[in-house]
Enzyme design. Structure first.
Site, mmCIF file in Angstrom:
data_model
loop_
_atom_site.group_PDB
_atom_site.id
_atom_site.type_symbol
_atom_site.label_atom_id
_atom_site.label_comp_id
_atom_site.label_asym_id
_atom_site.label_seq_id
_atom_site.Cartn_x
_atom_site.Cartn_y
_atom_site.Cartn_z
ATOM 1 N N ASN A 9 -1.935 5.430 0.849
ATOM 2 C CA ASN A 9 -1.323 3.806 1.012
ATOM 3 C C ASN A 9 -2.513 3.351 1.260
ATOM 4 O O ASN A 9 -2.786 3.318 2.861
ATOM 5 C CB ASN A 9 -0.298 3.672 2.439
ATOM 6 N N TRP A 10 -2.995 2.291 0.041
ATOM 7 C CA TRP A 10 -4.038 1.258 0.164
ATOM 8 C C TRP A 10 -3.571 0.215 1.353
ATOM 9 O O TRP A 10 -4.185 -0.862 1.327
ATOM 10 C CB TRP A 10 -4.481 0.569 -1.261
ATOM 11 N N LYS A 11 -2.065 0.087 1.569
ATOM 12 C CA LYS A 11 -1.377 -1.084 1.627
ATOM 13 C C LYS A 11 -2.304 -2.502 1.224
ATOM 14 O O LYS A 11 -2.323 -2.841 0.001
ATOM 15 C CB LYS A 11 -1.772 -1.459 3.577
ATOM 16 N N HIS A 94 8.176 1.649 4.749
ATOM 17 C CA HIS A 94 7.199 1.918 5.452
ATOM 18 C C HIS A 94 8.062 0.808 6.488
ATOM 19 O O HIS A 94 8.396 0.082 7.093
ATOM 20 C CB HIS A 94 6.030 1.461 5.062
ATOM 21 N N GLU A 96 6.024 -1.136 8.300
ATOM 22 C CA GLU A 96 5.603 -2.467 8.427
ATOM 23 C C GLU A 96 6.906 -3.119 7.572
ATOM 24 O O GLU A 96 6.857 -4.162 7.659
ATOM 25 C CB GLU A 96 4.141 -2.306 7.354
ATOM 26 N N GLU A 166 6.657 9.016 10.299
ATOM 27 C CA GLU A 166 5.592 8.540 10.515
ATOM 28 C C GLU A 166 5.361 7.710 12.031
ATOM 29 O O GLU A 166 6.258 6.383 11.972
ATOM 30 C CB GLU A 166 4.668 7.248 9.089
ATOM 31 N N GLY A 172 -2.233 3.107 11.816
ATOM 32 C CA GLY A 172 -2.683 2.086 12.331
ATOM 33 C C GLY A 172 -3.801 2.049 13.574
ATOM 34 O O GLY A 172 -4.500 1.671 14.021
ATOM 35 N N SER A 212 -2.311 7.842 11.240
ATOM 36 C CA SER A 212 -3.805 8.448 11.579
ATOM 37 C C SER A 212 -4.315 9.500 11.562
ATOM 38 O O SER A 212 -5.089 9.719 11.869
ATOM 39 C CB SER A 212 -4.167 8.050 13.197
ATOM 40 N N GLY A 233 -3.510 5.448 5.421
ATOM 41 C CA GLY A 233 -3.814 4.287 5.607
ATOM 42 C C GLY A 233 -5.128 4.237 5.351
ATOM 43 O O GLY A 233 -6.038 5.054 4.723
ATOM 44 N N GLY A 234 -5.306 4.138 6.614
ATOM 45 C CA GLY A 234 -6.878 3.435 6.750
ATOM 46 C C GLY A 234 -8.407 4.565 5.744
ATOM 47 O O GLY A 234 -8.852 4.459 5.226
#
Ligand code: PGA
Length: 248
Positions: A9-11, A94, A96, A166, A172, A212, A233-234
């Protein structure tokens, strides 16, 4: 047998140029694994990434969609638009989006419906806050989110959905749920699906963990019995790390 699924998930990261360079770097190193590989990229890069993965088995996903097929919704993108460019997956709900863009269980349910209608597989995200976990509300909160998201979804349709558990406190932050904690909640989600659709179906639905995940912890997480994949993500932004994640 559920096929493991690792999704990046590159956001809101990477330009078109950066996105296609990423694909060029990884594409020969993620083929031949018994893992489904998905890149969920920003809208602007979808078409270019779709072309860049041509001839590989890498799937491409969006990170959101509207619940209507078209209409006066300035700034939104619909499932028909995504389908037109052959998008396979879409992250829905998600945390966010729930936190910053007021998504609710009701809008999430509508989006799941429209995605399935257009043959886009939802990656449906659920998860509790730190406060809810500390109050021992995790199981109830997560199960409730899943039930509401799956309202009026048929047994046939639910098999097309990937659920991503999640915990919000792990996204993150560098804090990961222990593999056992992740497995416990994912087991609860599977039990919820069993209540709704029965044993056979619940054994077919894939459930990922996200929060994470990185090369150093992916193997232990993936080794848990009920964990079928990771939403990352990251660590999915770096090509070398992403290759390591897929080859856990
Ligand atoms: P993270 O993000 O891996 O950076 O914690 C996961 C996600 O938000 O899907």
């Amino acid at each position: 047998m559920r096929l493991p699924i690792i999704a990046g998930n590159w956001k809101m990261h990477k330009t078109i140029k950066e996105a296609t360079e990423f694909v060029d770097k990884i594409k020969d190193q993620v083929v031949g694994t018994d893992v489904e590989v998905v890149l969920c990229v920003p809208y602007t890069s979808l078409e270019a990434v779709k072309k860049a993965v041509d001839g590989t088995n890498i799937k491409v996903g969006a990170q959101n969609m509207h619940w209507e097929e078209n209409g006066a919704y300035t700034g939104e993108i619909s499932s028909t638009m995504l389908r037109e460019i052959g998008i396979d997956y879409c992250i829905i709900g998600h945390s966010e989006r729930r936190q910053y863009f007021n998504e609710t269980d009701e809008t999430v349910n509508k989006k799941v419906h429209i995605a399935l209608k257009h043959k886009i597989n939802p990656i449906l995200c659920v998860g509790e806050t730190l406060e809810q976990r500390e109050k021992n509300e995790t199981d109830h909160v997560v199960k409730n989110q899943v039930m509401k998201a799956l309202k009026d979804i048929s047994a046939q349709q639910v098999k097309e959905i990937v659920i991503a558990y999640e915990p919000i406190w792990a996204i993150g932050t560098g804090k990961t749920a222990t593999p056992q904690e992740a497995n416990e909640v994912i087991f609860i989600i599977r039990e919820g699906i069993k209540e709704l659709y029965g044993e056979d179906i619940c054994l077919e639905v894939r459930i990922q963990y996200g929060g994470s995940v990185k090369p150093s912890n992916v193997e232990e997480i993936m080794n848990q019995e009920d964990v079928d994949g990771a939403l990352v993500g990251g660590a999915s932004l770096d090509p070398e790390d992403f290759v390591k994640l897929v080859n856990f």
